[in-house]
Each structure stands twice: as C-alpha cells, then as structure tokens.
Scaffold this motif. Structure first.
Motif, PDB file in Angstrom:
ATOM      1  N   ARG A   1       4.346   0.356 -10.082  1.00 30.94           N
ATOM      2  CA  ARG A   1       3.441   0.872  -9.168  1.00 30.94           C
ATOM      3  C   ARG A   1       1.935   0.721  -9.615  1.00 30.94           C
ATOM      4  N   GLU A   2       1.652   1.065 -10.900  1.00 29.10           N
ATOM      5  CA  GLU A   2       0.245   1.155 -11.224  1.00 29.10           C
ATOM      6  C   GLU A   2      -0.251  -0.322 -11.306  1.00 29.10           C
ATOM      7  N   SER A   3       0.583  -1.347 -11.547  1.00 26.50           N
ATOM      8  CA  SER A   3       0.317  -2.809 -11.909  1.00 26.50           C
ATOM      9  C   SER A   3      -0.011  -3.442 -10.401  1.00 26.50           C
ATOM     10  N   GLY A   4       0.427  -2.634  -9.289  1.00 26.05           N
ATOM     11  CA  GLY A   4       0.335  -3.056  -7.950  1.00 26.05           C
ATOM     12  C   GLY A   4       1.514  -3.690  -7.528  1.00 26.05           C
TER      13      GLY A   4
ATOM     14  N   LEU B   1       4.352  -3.338  -5.995  1.00 23.58           N
ATOM     15  CA  LEU B   1       5.030  -2.417  -5.200  1.00 23.58           C
ATOM     16  C   LEU B   1       6.454  -2.508  -4.865  1.00 23.58           C
ATOM     17  N   SER B   2       6.705  -3.990  -4.653  1.00 25.15           N
ATOM     18  CA  SER B   2       8.103  -4.434  -4.310  1.00 25.15           C
ATOM     19  C   SER B   2       9.213  -4.296  -5.503  1.00 25.15           C
ATOM     20  N   ARG B   3       8.848  -4.563  -6.616  1.00 24.89           N
ATOM     21  CA  ARG B   3       9.282  -4.450  -7.956  1.00 24.89           C
ATOM     22  C   ARG B   3       9.529  -2.700  -8.111  1.00 24.89           C
ATOM     23  N   ALA B   4       8.273  -2.189  -7.786  1.00 22.33           N
ATOM     24  CA  ALA B   4       8.447  -0.825  -8.245  1.00 22.33           C
ATOM     25  C   ALA B   4       9.561  -0.102  -7.462  1.00 22.33           C
ATOM     26  N   THR B   5       9.737  -0.446  -6.145  1.00 19.89           N
ATOM     27  CA  THR B   5      10.675   0.295  -5.369  1.00 19.89           C
ATOM     28  C   THR B   5      12.231  -0.100  -5.587  1.00 19.89           C
ATOM     29  N   GLU B   6      12.087  -1.693  -5.956  1.00 21.85           N
ATOM     30  CA  GLU B   6      13.451  -1.859  -6.310  1.00 21.85           C
ATOM     31  C   GLU B   6      14.002  -1.409  -7.646  1.00 21.85           C
ATOM     32  N   ALA B   7      13.110  -1.252  -8.671  1.00 26.46           N
ATOM     33  CA  ALA B   7      13.437  -0.472 -10.063  1.00 26.46           C
ATOM     34  C   ALA B   7      13.787   0.972  -9.788  1.00 26.46           C
ATOM     35  N   GLY B   8      13.150   1.547  -9.030  1.00 25.48           N
ATOM     36  CA  GLY B   8      13.508   3.036  -8.801  1.00 25.48           C
ATOM     37  C   GLY B   8      14.533   3.154  -7.927  1.00 25.48           C
ATOM     38  N   GLU B   9      14.937   2.404  -7.044  1.00 25.04           N
ATOM     39  CA  GLU B   9      16.061   2.478  -6.118  1.00 25.04           C
ATOM     40  C   GLU B   9      17.418   2.095  -7.353  1.00 25.04           C
ATOM     41  N   ARG B  10      17.245   1.192  -7.836  1.00 23.74           N
ATOM     42  CA  ARG B  10      18.587   0.321  -8.670  1.00 23.74           C
ATOM     43  C   ARG B  10      18.619   1.591  -9.889  1.00 23.74           C
ATOM     44  N   CYS B  11      17.587   2.518 -10.373  1.00 18.86           N
ATOM     45  CA  CYS B  11      17.883   3.257 -11.449  1.00 18.86           C
ATOM     46  C   CYS B  11      18.379   4.590 -10.674  1.00 18.86           C
ATOM     47  N   LEU B  12      17.862   5.108  -9.575  1.00 19.44           N
ATOM     48  CA  LEU B  12      18.496   6.155  -9.108  1.00 19.44           C
ATOM     49  C   LEU B  12      19.979   6.000  -8.704  1.00 19.44           C
TER      50      LEU B  12
ATOM     51  N   LEU C   1      -4.614  -1.478  -7.540  1.00 14.98           N
ATOM     52  CA  LEU C   1      -4.757  -0.344  -6.784  1.00 14.98           C
ATOM     53  C   LEU C   1      -5.926   0.334  -7.367  1.00 14.98           C
ATOM     54  N   LEU C   2      -6.264   0.359  -8.448  1.00 19.21           N
ATOM     55  CA  LEU C   2      -7.405   1.041  -9.068  1.00 19.21           C
ATOM     56  C   LEU C   2      -8.935   0.109  -8.787  1.00 19.21           C
ATOM     57  N   ALA C   3      -8.532  -1.159  -8.867  1.00 16.59           N
ATOM     58  CA  ALA C   3      -9.708  -2.293  -8.517  1.00 16.59           C
ATOM     59  C   ALA C   3     -10.157  -1.818  -6.919  1.00 16.59           C
ATOM     60  N   SER C   4      -9.212  -1.787  -6.161  1.00 16.63           N
ATOM     61  CA  SER C   4      -9.494  -1.541  -4.628  1.00 16.63           C
ATOM     62  C   SER C   4     -10.302  -0.315  -4.631  1.00 16.63           C
ATOM     63  N   ASP C   5      -9.928   0.839  -5.469  1.00 16.08           N
ATOM     64  CA  ASP C   5     -10.451   2.219  -5.150  1.00 16.08           C
ATOM     65  C   ASP C   5     -12.074   1.930  -5.920  1.00 16.08           C
ATOM     66  N   CYS C   6     -12.024   1.451  -6.707  1.00 18.39           N
ATOM     67  CA  CYS C   6     -13.571   0.969  -7.353  1.00 18.39           C
ATOM     68  C   CYS C   6     -14.471   0.228  -6.343  1.00 18.39           C
ATOM     69  N   ALA C   7     -13.875  -0.742  -5.846  1.00 21.15           N
ATOM     70  CA  ALA C   7     -14.548  -1.652  -4.882  1.00 21.15           C
ATOM     71  C   ALA C   7     -15.137  -0.586  -3.588  1.00 21.15           C
TER      72      ALA C   7
ATOM     73  N   LEU D   1      -5.824  -4.856  -1.545  1.00 26.47           N
ATOM     74  CA  LEU D   1      -4.715  -4.040  -1.104  1.00 26.47           C
ATOM     75  C   LEU D   1      -3.944  -5.002  -0.275  1.00 26.47           C
ATOM     76  N   ALA D   2      -4.446  -6.038   0.394  1.00 23.48           N
ATOM     77  CA  ALA D   2      -3.512  -6.814   1.386  1.00 23.48           C
ATOM     78  C   ALA D   2      -2.729  -7.715   0.142  1.00 23.48           C
ATOM     79  N   SER D   3      -3.282  -8.038  -0.970  1.00 23.57           N
ATOM     80  CA  SER D   3      -2.495  -9.077  -1.814  1.00 23.57           C
ATOM     81  C   SER D   3      -1.402  -8.224  -2.466  1.00 23.57           C
ATOM     82  N   VAL D   4      -1.412  -7.075  -2.419  1.00 23.36           N
ATOM     83  CA  VAL D   4      -0.240  -6.356  -3.272  1.00 23.36           C
ATOM     84  C   VAL D   4       0.770  -5.585  -2.147  1.00 23.36           C
ATOM     85  N   GLY D   5       0.494  -6.108  -1.214  1.00 21.23           N
ATOM     86  CA  GLY D   5       1.376  -5.354  -0.051  1.00 21.23           C
ATOM     87  C   GLY D   5       1.261  -3.963   0.313  1.00 21.23           C
ATOM     88  N   ALA D   6       0.012  -3.574   0.045  1.00 22.05           N
ATOM     89  CA  ALA D   6      -0.420  -2.233   0.391  1.00 22.05           C
ATOM     90  C   ALA D   6      -0.900  -1.964   1.748  1.00 22.05           C
TER      91      ALA D   6
END
Length: 459
Positions: free
Chosen positions: A183-186, A188-199, A372-378, A405-410
């Motif tokens: 999630r922190e790396s931006g 988001l697809s892998r974040a949700t996939e990994a979380g679902e797999r582990c849960l 996501l941090l870079a977007s907040d800074c901008a 944000l658009a590049s990471v699917g947010a």
C-alpha cells in the motif's frame, strides 16, 4: 579400520538427529568447517578413520556414528550439536537474545541497528534447523527495511515469509507488514491481493478473529479505501469490528475505532471522526506499541486540519507529539514523512508559510519512495503556491498530484484532487478551467459525463 571413540552417552535428541539428518547437509557442514580451519581431510581423519571415509562423509555418501562425529567435532572446534543441528543450544540462546535486542532497537526507532543485528543473526543461523529463529530474524530485518524506506527489499523478504507455514507466530505479522508495504509503495492492486490471500488462509485456520487477524483485516480495508473501493472497505471493517467486540481486546477495538474514524473522515464527516480517533487513542494508551499510538496522534492531527472548523493549533500539537513518538517507534521514514506533510500543512494554516515550505523541502527525498506520499507533497506545494499568489505553480503542482494518483489506480483520491483543483481555479476566477477540473473529477470516478441537458426526457 577406524576405532570408535567419544562419549559413553549421548543426548537422545542428538541420537535421533544423527539418524535422520540429510547426509548432504551434514557433509557440507563438516567440509565447510574443515576448510575454514585450514585442515586437510587427512588431518581431520587422524587415526580414527581413513581419508577415503572422510571424503565419502563430506560427499554425503556415509552416515558416521556419534562417536566418530564427536571426535571430528572436537578437531573442528565445534560440537556434535553444531554438526547435526547447525548451532549449539548456548549459541542459539545468544542469537535469540540478539534478536530481542534487534526488536528493541526497531521499536525504539533505531532501524539501522535493528537491520544490522537481524542480518548478523541470519548469517550465524544459516543452515540451522531452527526455522523459527530464521523466520523471526527475517521478519525483523524486513520491518527494519520498511522503516528505512526500502519497500521493495522489504516486500521480497515478507513474500518469502508469507509463503511459509501460516501457523508460525511470525506469519500474521509478516502478512500485515506485506499488505502495508504494498500500500505504501502505491501498488494498491497487490496490496489488496496479498491482504485477501493472507486473510483467507487465516479464515481456513479460524484465526481471523485474533488480534493479529483483525489488524490484517483493517490493513486490507485501508488498501481498498485508497484504491477507491470504499464500500468493500467498510464491509471488511464492520466484520472486523464485530470480531473485535467478541474478542474484547483493547488493541483490536482500537483498530476498529481507528478505521471507523478514517471512513467517517472520508465521507466528509470529519467532526464525527475526531471522537472516534480519541476513543482509539484511549484504548492504545495501555498497549505499549509506540508505532500505533504515534500513527493515531498523527491521524488525529490530520482530522483536526480537515474539520469543518479546522483547528491548526491543536492539530500542530498532536502532530508534533506524533513526530516525537514516531522517532521512538518502528515507524517507517514514509510514515514520518506523512506526519511532516500534515505538520507543514498546519503551519501553513497558521500563517507560517516559510516554515511550511522549509519542512516540505526537507522531506522531498523520502517522497520519491512512495507515490501516495509524493502526491500529498505535490498537493501541499500547490496550496503553498496558491497562498503565495503563484497560480501557475499551484496548478502545475495540483496536476502533478493528480497524475501520480491516477498512475497507481487511486481513482477516488484523484477525483478529490480534481475537485480541490477546480475549487482553487474557481476561487481565482478561472471558471472554464474550474469546470474542466470538475468534469475530470467525475470522469475519475468512472461515471460517464452526459451531454444531455439536466431534466431532459428520455425517449
């Protein structure tokens, strides 16, 4: 013909290990120790075995008895236990103590020391049969990498842990950290996939109702929320909240309150989010985990800034407290940077423009590590430019934020950014540009923009 020498009695655990050890592993250990000692096979064999027999042992083709192993171990400056298990009990205890020190260093904010200690333990434990020791060292090393901002390296190590036996105590912690790092790396697809797999694996083992299981669900919900799937994120949190109530765990309840506050804020009900965040803080005061407490103080500061009646002075106090707590916790440089952005925003609202800009410039390097941090800074840079009256620079910074944000699917966050840009342009009297930004906000949500006039009749 060799003679049997050595102790009259041997630990039964070692006796069992001598009968089951992989001969190739045993041979490698003996050969590596012999080479490290600068010893020939003949010197190692002495009068107790032939050189050919030692050669076959090292090649994994012979299983020596315990008496000969004791003799060989003595000549190699090792113990039978080290040959069979890979590490002695005393040495294992020393390494576990080193890991305790590494964990303490990480929790105290000294990620470089934690990384080095965990790496040293891994080197010393290489080839041992103590998988628990190795997994614990890998987890601490991965969390130290995350704290240092090396998310890709942390993810590689955590994926290896998550692929291991889920019953291991480190497994759920690794799953939580993996979802968070994606999630922190931006990603988001892998974040949700990994979380679902582990849960799903936790559900199979009926462990999804534990403290750690609830924390994993909450982390997964955060990734869905960032991706724009708010409804699913809320469903996950509701289930987690129900489990937290059954568990009656302060940490689990705090996680549920925390995320409830975040979703209230995301719905624009920031004033309702603040008391929920304070309830979570009260529950975590006795938890002893500085990282959770620091993140909540940071989140509370952000809520106070986003309220219908912003309180930048109170927000600044909460964010400054979070900054101190983050320094003395296992928080990553990225989490600290998020807090610094919010702190700079509070300074901007208080009129300290130069201080806000200086703080923002100070975290520029870390911003490149997380989209996501870079977007907040901008976004903040755009707000500063707008206050300074530099419209072109403000517009450029807002657009930078949207593109990231658009590049990471947010998409949800991107839509909000378009709205913010449209509002800024409207305030500046650029109505055409503002309307264009508002239309882009609608498009980012996935809705089609109709050319049919409002109120027209379908035919």
């Amino acid at each position: 013909m060799r003679e049997k020498t050595g102790p009259d009695s041997v630990d039964e655990t070692l006796a069992a290990a001598s009968r089951t050890i992989d001969l190739n592993v045993l041979g490698d250990r003996i050969r590596n120790l012999r080479i490290a000692a600068g010893m020939t096979q003949g010197k190692l064999a002495g009068s107790d075995a032939s050189v050919a027999y030692i050669s076959r042992i090292e090649a994994g083709k012979r299983r020596p008895d315990l008496a000969l192993l004791a003799t060989l171990a003595s000549r190699l400056g090792a113990t039978v236990e080290e040959l069979l298990v890979g590490i002695s009990r005393d040495r294992k205890a020393e390494l576990r103590l080193e890991l305790d020190y590494a964990d303490l260093a990480l929790r105290s904010g000294n990620a470089p020391d934690a990384f080095q200690k965990a790496s040293d333990v891994l080197d010393a434990a290489a080839g041992t049969s103590d998988d628990g020791l190795v997994r614990e060292a890998v987890l601490i090393k991965a969390r130290a990498l995350e704290a240092l901002g090396h998310l890709d390296d942390a993810i590689i190590a955590l994926e290896q842990l998550v692929d291991s036996d889920p019953i291991a105590s480190q497994w759920v912690q690794a799953a939580i950290a993996l979802t968070r790092c994606y999630r922190e790396s931006g990603d988001l697809s892998r974040a949700t996939e990994a979380g679902e797999r582990c849960l799903a694996r936790l559900r199979d083992l009926a462990l999804d109702g534990t403290d750690e299981g609830i924390q994993l669900a909450v982390t997964l919900a955060g990734a869905y929320n960032e991706r724009g799937d708010r409804r699913h994120a809320i469903r996950i949190c509701r289930v987690a909240a129900d489990k937290a109530e059954l568990l009656d765990s302060p940490k689990a309840k705090a996680a549920a309150y925390w995320n409830a506050s975040i979703f209230e804020s995301e719905q624009g009900r920031t004033d309702a989010a603040i008391p929920l965040a304070k309830q979570a803080l009260a529950l975590l005061e006795s938890d002893g985990d500085n990282r959770h407490l620091a993140r909540l103080h940071s989140q509370l500061g952000m809520f106070l800034l986003a309220s219908d009646t912003p309180d930048p002075a109170e927000a600044k106090r909460s964010l400054e407290r979070a900054a101190v707590e983050l320094e003395w916790s296992a928080a990553s440089v990225i989490e600290r940077a998020y807090n610094s952005v919010a702190l700079a925003r509070s300074m901007l609202l208080l009129g300290d423009i130069a201080e806000a800009e200086a703080m923002l410039n100070g975290i520029a390097e870390n911003a490149t590590r997380a989209p996501l941090l870079a977007s907040d800074c901008a976004l903040l840079r755009g707000q500063i430019s707008a206050v300074q009256g530099n419209t072109d620079a403000a517009r450029a910074s807002y657009l930078d934020s949207v593109q990231i944000l658009a590049s990471v699917g947010a998409d949800r966050a991107a839509a909000q950014m378009w709205v913010d840009l449209g509002t800024l342009l409207d305030e500046l009297g650029e109505s055409d540009a503002a309307n264009s930004a508002f239309r882009s906000a609608v498009a980012a949500t996935g809705l089609a923009i109709s050319s049919r006039p409002v109120g027209s009749v379908r035919t």
